[in-house]
Each structure stands twice: as structure tokens, then as C-alpha cells.
Design a protein around this motif. Structure first.
Motif, mmCIF file in Angstrom:
data_model
loop_
_atom_site.group_PDB
_atom_site.id
_atom_site.type_symbol
_atom_site.label_atom_id
_atom_site.label_comp_id
_atom_site.label_asym_id
_atom_site.label_seq_id
_atom_site.Cartn_x
_atom_site.Cartn_y
_atom_site.Cartn_z
ATOM 1 N N ALA A 47 1.093 -0.902 0.423
ATOM 2 C CA ALA A 47 -0.175 -0.542 0.099
ATOM 3 C C ALA A 47 0.332 1.154 0.461
ATOM 4 O O ALA A 47 2.072 1.199 0.742
ATOM 5 C CB ALA A 47 -0.976 0.121 1.643
ATOM 6 N N GLY A 49 -0.039 5.396 1.195
ATOM 7 C CA GLY A 49 -0.244 6.971 1.403
ATOM 8 C C GLY A 49 -0.128 8.366 0.340
ATOM 9 O O GLY A 49 0.134 7.710 -0.920
ATOM 10 N N LEU A 50 0.845 8.882 1.283
ATOM 11 C CA LEU A 50 1.137 9.936 0.621
ATOM 12 C C LEU A 50 2.336 10.012 0.078
ATOM 13 O O LEU A 50 2.648 11.342 -0.114
ATOM 14 C CB LEU A 50 1.005 10.880 1.118
ATOM 15 N N GLY A 51 2.825 8.764 0.141
ATOM 16 C CA GLY A 51 4.866 8.869 0.033
ATOM 17 C C GLY A 51 5.331 9.537 0.648
ATOM 18 O O GLY A 51 6.500 10.298 0.382
ATOM 19 N N ARG A 52 5.199 9.682 2.395
ATOM 20 C CA ARG A 52 5.773 11.030 2.525
ATOM 21 C C ARG A 52 6.873 10.035 3.714
ATOM 22 O O ARG A 52 7.592 10.971 4.401
ATOM 23 C CB ARG A 52 5.014 11.622 3.763
ATOM 24 N N SER A 53 7.125 8.833 3.502
ATOM 25 C CA SER A 53 8.003 8.502 4.378
ATOM 26 C C SER A 53 9.090 8.181 2.834
ATOM 27 O O SER A 53 9.541 8.410 2.376
ATOM 28 C CB SER A 53 8.001 7.052 4.388
ATOM 29 N N GLY A 111 4.766 16.249 12.027
ATOM 30 C CA GLY A 111 5.083 17.255 10.915
ATOM 31 C C GLY A 111 5.274 17.559 9.922
ATOM 32 O O GLY A 111 5.308 18.268 9.437
ATOM 33 N N THR A 116 -0.886 10.395 5.463
ATOM 34 C CA THR A 116 -2.368 9.235 5.051
ATOM 35 C C THR A 116 -2.712 8.092 6.865
ATOM 36 O O THR A 116 -1.064 8.478 7.468
ATOM 37 C CB THR A 116 -3.632 8.119 4.410
ATOM 38 N N GLY A 119 -0.594 5.138 5.858
ATOM 39 C CA GLY A 119 0.392 5.411 6.213
ATOM 40 C C GLY A 119 0.979 5.595 7.462
ATOM 41 O O GLY A 119 1.781 4.954 8.568
ATOM 42 N N SER A 123 3.244 3.270 10.500
ATOM 43 C CA SER A 123 4.334 3.439 10.121
ATOM 44 C C SER A 123 4.627 4.162 11.958
ATOM 45 O O SER A 123 5.922 3.968 12.897
ATOM 46 C CB SER A 123 4.909 4.889 9.788
ATOM 47 N N ILE A 125 2.783 6.338 13.933
ATOM 48 C CA ILE A 125 4.275 7.400 14.225
ATOM 49 C C ILE A 125 3.290 8.075 15.236
ATOM 50 O O ILE A 125 3.400 7.755 16.528
ATOM 51 C CB ILE A 125 3.096 8.762 12.683
ATOM 52 N N HIS A 126 5.282 9.280 15.613
ATOM 53 C CA HIS A 126 4.799 9.772 16.885
ATOM 54 C C HIS A 126 4.543 11.593 16.685
ATOM 55 O O HIS A 126 4.879 11.958 15.623
ATOM 56 C CB HIS A 126 6.847 9.336 17.779
ATOM 57 N N MET A 170 4.607 -1.168 8.932
ATOM 58 C CA MET A 170 5.577 -0.575 7.365
ATOM 59 C C MET A 170 4.563 -1.239 6.163
ATOM 60 O O MET A 170 4.936 -1.961 5.348
ATOM 61 C CB MET A 170 6.286 -1.191 7.148
ATOM 62 N N ILE A 176 -4.346 -1.731 5.974
ATOM 63 C CA ILE A 176 -5.134 -0.863 6.268
ATOM 64 C C ILE A 176 -6.785 -0.685 5.250
ATOM 65 O O ILE A 176 -6.239 0.809 4.806
ATOM 66 C CB ILE A 176 -4.574 -0.022 7.333
ATOM 67 N N TYR A 408 14.916 5.291 12.499
ATOM 68 C CA TYR A 408 13.516 4.816 11.871
ATOM 69 C C TYR A 408 13.094 4.462 10.977
ATOM 70 O O TYR A 408 13.333 5.400 9.563
ATOM 71 C CB TYR A 408 12.900 6.074 12.127
#
Ligand SMILES: Cc1cc2nc3c(=O)[nH]c(=O)nc-3n(C[C@H](O)[C@H](O)[C@H](O)COP(=O)(O)OP(=O)(O)OC[C@H]3O[C@@H](n4cnc5c(N)ncnc54)[C@H](O)[C@@H]3O)c2cc1C
Length: 466
Positions: A47, A49-53, A111, A116, A119, A123, A125-126, A170, A176, A408
Motif C-alpha cells: 500500500a 499513502g501520500l509518499g511522505r516516508s 510534522g 494518510t 500511512g 509507521s 507515528i509519533h 510498514m 489497512i 526509524y
């Protein structure tokens, strides 16, 4: 209607490495469920999402990438109960536009608001509130996931094995489909921020550890290029959501007004990086000098506090065609010397760019591959392409792993499999659950192949750095 698909070159936010895949865009959850259920051909899938990894987590060379951003409906909003159920392709940006005017806010936000929900959960996220609120999975009560073994409903109480493997997994346990998220009630869309400068790393860490409970959000922006006695000099910002009575009388009539406008957008990709060591060092110096020595109670719109970089669209292009990576690691409390050593090595190599982010994390959560642990995390953007960088990073990985820390995965594009196992002690547990959900290795990604997290299936094509 059937999902559209086409061959595309994909990269993460760091723009490298690049790989080609068939990108499929399902238009409904049932179409997506069918895609996974009928995944009989040997092409692996993952999958996106918005490719921000930053690295190679959301791409799959020679395989299929399922773009989930079209599946972004909000399915249920309980304002009084402060919870939302939504399809996994909804972005934090879309959620903010819906929730903030109603006095609600995501319990954990990264940040950037251009991620998404799927995503973010994949991950685990924190945010700047990790010391109090943990990762996003602590606020998720329910997930529906399409796996090769069928659609599974899970949460912290139900099929918690699948839940713990999926949060931080990941995208390798399945796609999901939807999630139920608990939210935070807010009175205003404004933050009440205290800012102070700290002259070196020790001072910064001491201040980040003080008054932890007094601030929901805390983070230090570190000058990653400063060395010697200035090593780790920082601007520390700590904040809480402002309450109605904090606002000046003139702003109290519309306390939840949300402004998410962008100030500018990088128009074209420059042929070389505009962020050279010289320009960045000058910027960092100016930024540090201009920050207030100590200021309390500043009222700041939440977009400026949480998402300062989102004000500039496509800022990742500024690093030029070779791209960049973000080196983000965490080490346990007591390993402060490792943070110093990493900063020293990067500053000496003149490798770090722009501002680094230092934060003190709270206790770790239940995700087997979840990144945070109680201790110190540092994240630095580093332009790719300079000689000796790979060896520098490998050395940093060894330092971090030997201190009991980890990097990370959502930011990574280069760690080696042998290092990963020592960084993530629950990896074997995760693999067992993953393999039981996906015995034939339908789900894979470039990251998974690089790190040996997926079973080989179908053609493996190489990825290329830009
Ligand atoms: C400027 C910036 C700031 C950031 N700040 C933070 C921060 O403060 N804290 C933090 O934790 N992270 C941070 N990140 C990283 C970012 O939050 C994560 O990489 C997040 O996963 C990106 O979400 P995405 O939708 O873009 O996912 P993608 O990058 O597209 O995918 C990331 C992973 O999620 C998987 N995935 C995506 N959608 C689904 C789905 N529906 N089902 C299953 N798996 C899925 C993918 O397979 C992939 O493994 C930041 C990134 C940027 C660019």
C-alpha cells in the motif's frame, strides 16, 4: 467500476531510491478487498499513502503499489465522544479541516499534515507529545485490514497479535482499510508556546527533561552544523493548546478558525541542490541568533507550530536530483553520549543539513516494529551523493545499535538487515505473525526486500538512486 492502473516511477519524500511499479488506484473499499483477495499472480504488492516516508517503504520494484489516497471517506464522527472512523486514505490535512472547527484534534500528528491515516498507523507515528501520549496506535481502537487470509478486524483488545504487527508494520501485514481514532478535545486552534535558546546539547537535554508534564508538546530544533562548544545548540519550543481565556478578546468570537494556507511552492526542481553546507550553515546561524533567548506565552496558529515546513510546497525538491535522507534514531535514557557522538560525527563531516530535531520520548508502545522507546530521538536531513556518506551512516548505525537504540524505518532507505535485527528485538515475533497472515509473500516492498522482511515472490527488479 474497476481500479485504474499504470506503470510509474516512485520514490519517497527523499526522492531516492527510485523504482518502477504498477500503481493501482482502487475507488472503493470492496475493490481494494478484491485486489488483495484475488492477488493470485506472482506480483507482490504494497500500500501507499501520500509518499511522505523518506525512503523505500511505499514502493515495490516490478510489483504493484496500491495507492490508497482515493479511499478517504469519513465514515463516522462522534463529536461528543471525540472519535472518528475513517477510510485509511484520508489525510491528516483533510481530518484537520473537518475536526478543528468542531473542537477536535488528532491525538498524535507528525510534522507534516500530508500523510494518510493508513500511512501514519503503518509507521506508528509519533508527535511532539510522545512523552505524554505515546504513538498513534495508543489512540486507535479498531482497524479493518485486507490480508491474504481475508479481511481481519483487530484492535488492542481483539486480535491484538495482528494489531501489534500492523501498527509500525510498514504495510507488510496487509492493507489497512479503515480505522477508528480517539481524538483530543480543544477549545481553540491556537497554541500557547514557550521558546528558549540553549547553548549546547547538555543544556538542551536538561531543559527537555524539566517540566515534562507541564507541556503536552516539546521539541528542540538543533543546529546540526555547529561544533565545538556550540555542539547541540538549540531552540527549544514547548507548548499546550491555548484555552479560550488565553485568547485576546478580539479573537474569542472565532476561536477554532483554521488557516492552512501555504505561503509558497517550489516551482521547478533545480538541477543541483540549493542547500549547500555554506547556505545552510548561514541559515542555521541566523535562525539561532534571531530566536528569543526566552519567551513565554506566545500565541501561535496550530499550523505554524505543528507543520512549519508545510508552508512551502514541494520543499524536498530543494535538495536537487540526488535527493536526501533523514537519519532518525532513538537511544535509551542513559545513552546521551551516543547522541553527542552522532552529532559530532555529522557536524565534523559537514553532512547534516538544515535544522535537526531532538526530542525526549516516553515509554514504548505495543507495536512490534514501532520505532519509539523511552529515550532520546534525533532526526537530521542529510543530502545524498557525497563521498563517504554510506560508511558514515553504517558507523552511526553501529553506534546506535550498540547503545540499544534503533533507526526509524519510515525515514530509512539504507540500513542493512544484519543491523536491523539487533535494533528491533521483537522482529522474530513480528515475522512469525506476518508470515502466518501472508504465507505466500503477497505483501512486499523495496524496504522489505532490502531488509529481508518479505518472502521472495515474482520478479525482483533493481531500484536506482537518482
Ligand atoms: C516533513 C515530514 C515530517 C514528518 N514528521 C514526522 C513525525 O514527526 N513523526 C513521525 O512519526 N513521522 C514523521 N514523518 C514521517 C511520516 O509521518 C510517515 O512516513 C508516514 O508513514 C507517511 O504517511 P504516508 O501516507 O505518506 O505513507 P507512505 O509514505 O505512502 O507509506 C508509508 C508506509 O505506510 C504503508 N501504508 C500506507 N498506507 C497504508 C495502508 N492503507 N495500509 C497499510 N499500510 C499502508 C506503506 O506501505 C509504507 O510502508 C514525517 C515526514 C515528513 C515528510
Amino acid at each position: 467500476m474497476s481500479a485504474s492502473s499504470q506503470r510509474e516511477l516512485l520514490a519517497g519524500w527523499g526522492r531516492a531510491p527510485v523504482s518502477g511499479a504498477t500503481v493501482v488506484r482502487p475507488e472503493s473499499l470492496s475493490e481494494l478487498e478484491d485486489l488483495v483477495r484475488l492477488a493470485r499472480d506472482p506480483l507482490p504488492m504494497v500500500a501507499r499513502g501520500l509518499g511522505r516516508s523518506y525512503g523505500d517503504a511505499a514502493q515495490c520494484a516490478g510489483g504493484q503499489v496500491v495507492d490508497c489516497t482515493g479511499l478517504n471517506r469519513v465514515l463516522d464522527l462522534d463529536i461528543a465522544g471525540a472519535r472518528v472512523r475513517a477510510e485509511a486514505g484520508v489525510s491528516i490535512d483533510e481530518l484537520l479541516r473537518l475536526l478543528v472547527p468542531k473542537g477536535l484534534f488528532p491525538s498524535v500528528t507528525p510534522g507534516t499534515r500530508f500523510v494518510t491515516l493508513g500511512g501514519a498507523i503503518a509507521s506508528d507515528i509519533h508527535g511532539k507529545n510522545h512523552h505524554l501520549d505515546g504513538t498513534i496506535s495508543r489512540h486507535v481502537d479498531y482497524l479493518r485490514i485486507a490480508t491474504p487470509k481475508g479481511v481481519i478486524e483487530c484492535g488492542p483488545e481483539r486480535r491484538s497479535d495482528v494489531f501489534s504487527a500492523t501498527c509500525g508494520g510498514m504495510g507488510l501485514t496487509g492493507v489497512i482499510l479503515e480505522a477508528d481514532l480517539r481524538l483530543l478535545a480543544i477549545e481553540t486552534s491556537t497554541m500557547r508556546v514557550d521558546t528558549e535558546r540553549t547553548g549546547d546539547l547538555d543544556a538542551c537535554m536538561t531543559r527537555l527533561s524539566d517540566d515534562q508534564d507541564a507541556y503536552r508538546y516539546s521539541v528542540a530544533w538543533v543546529d546540526g552544523l555547529a561544533g565545538g562548544r556550540h555542539l547541540g545548540r538549540s531552540v527549544l519550543t514547548r507548548a499546550n493548546h491555548a484555552v479560550l481565556s488565553d485568547l485576546p478578546a478580539g479573537a474569542q468570537h472565532d476561536p477554532l478558525r483554521l488557516d492552512l494556507s501555504r505561503s509558497m511552492r517550489v516551482p521547478v526542481a533545480p538541477p543541483t541542490s540549493l542547500l549547500t553546507t555554506g547556505t545552510v550553515a548561514a541559515f542555521n546561524e541566523m535562525w539561532y541568533r534571531r530566536a528569543p533567548r526566552h519567551r513565554t506565552g506566545e500565541l501561535v496558529p496550530l499550523s505554524r507550530f505543528f507543520y512549519p515546513l508545510d508552508g512551502i510546497g514541494r520543499w524536498n525538491l530543494l535538495y536537487g536530483p540526488r535527493g536526501f535522507t533523514q537519519y532518525q534514531f532513538v537511544v535509551p535514557l542513559g545513552a546521551e553520549a551516543t547522541v553527542r557522538s552522532v552529532l559530532e560525527r555529522l557536524s565534523k563531516a559537514r553532512a547534516a543539513s538544515f535544522l535537526a530535531v531532538l526530542k525526549r520520548f516516553g515509554p514504548e508502545g505495543s507495536g512490534h516494529l514501532s520505532f519509539p522507546m523511552e529515550g532520546w530521538t534525533l532526526a537530521l536531513d542529510v543530502p545524498l551523493g557525497s563521498q563517504g556518506l554510506a560508511a558514515l551512516f553504517d558507523g552511526l548505525d553501529e553506534l546506535v545499535a550498540s547503545a540499544g537504540g534503533r533507526v526509524y524505518l519510515a525515514k530509512d532507505g539504507r540500513v542493512k538487515p544484519e543491523t536491523l535485527a539487533s535494533m528491533y528485538p521483537r522482529l522474530a515475533n513480528w515475522l512469525e505473525i506476518r508470515n502466518s497472515l501472508d504465507p505466500e509473500g503477497v505483501f512486499s516492498s523495496d524496504l522489505a526486500r532490502r531488509l529481508g522482511l518479505a518472502r521472495a515472490r515474482g520478479p525482483v527488479m533493481s531500484t536506482m538512486a537518482v
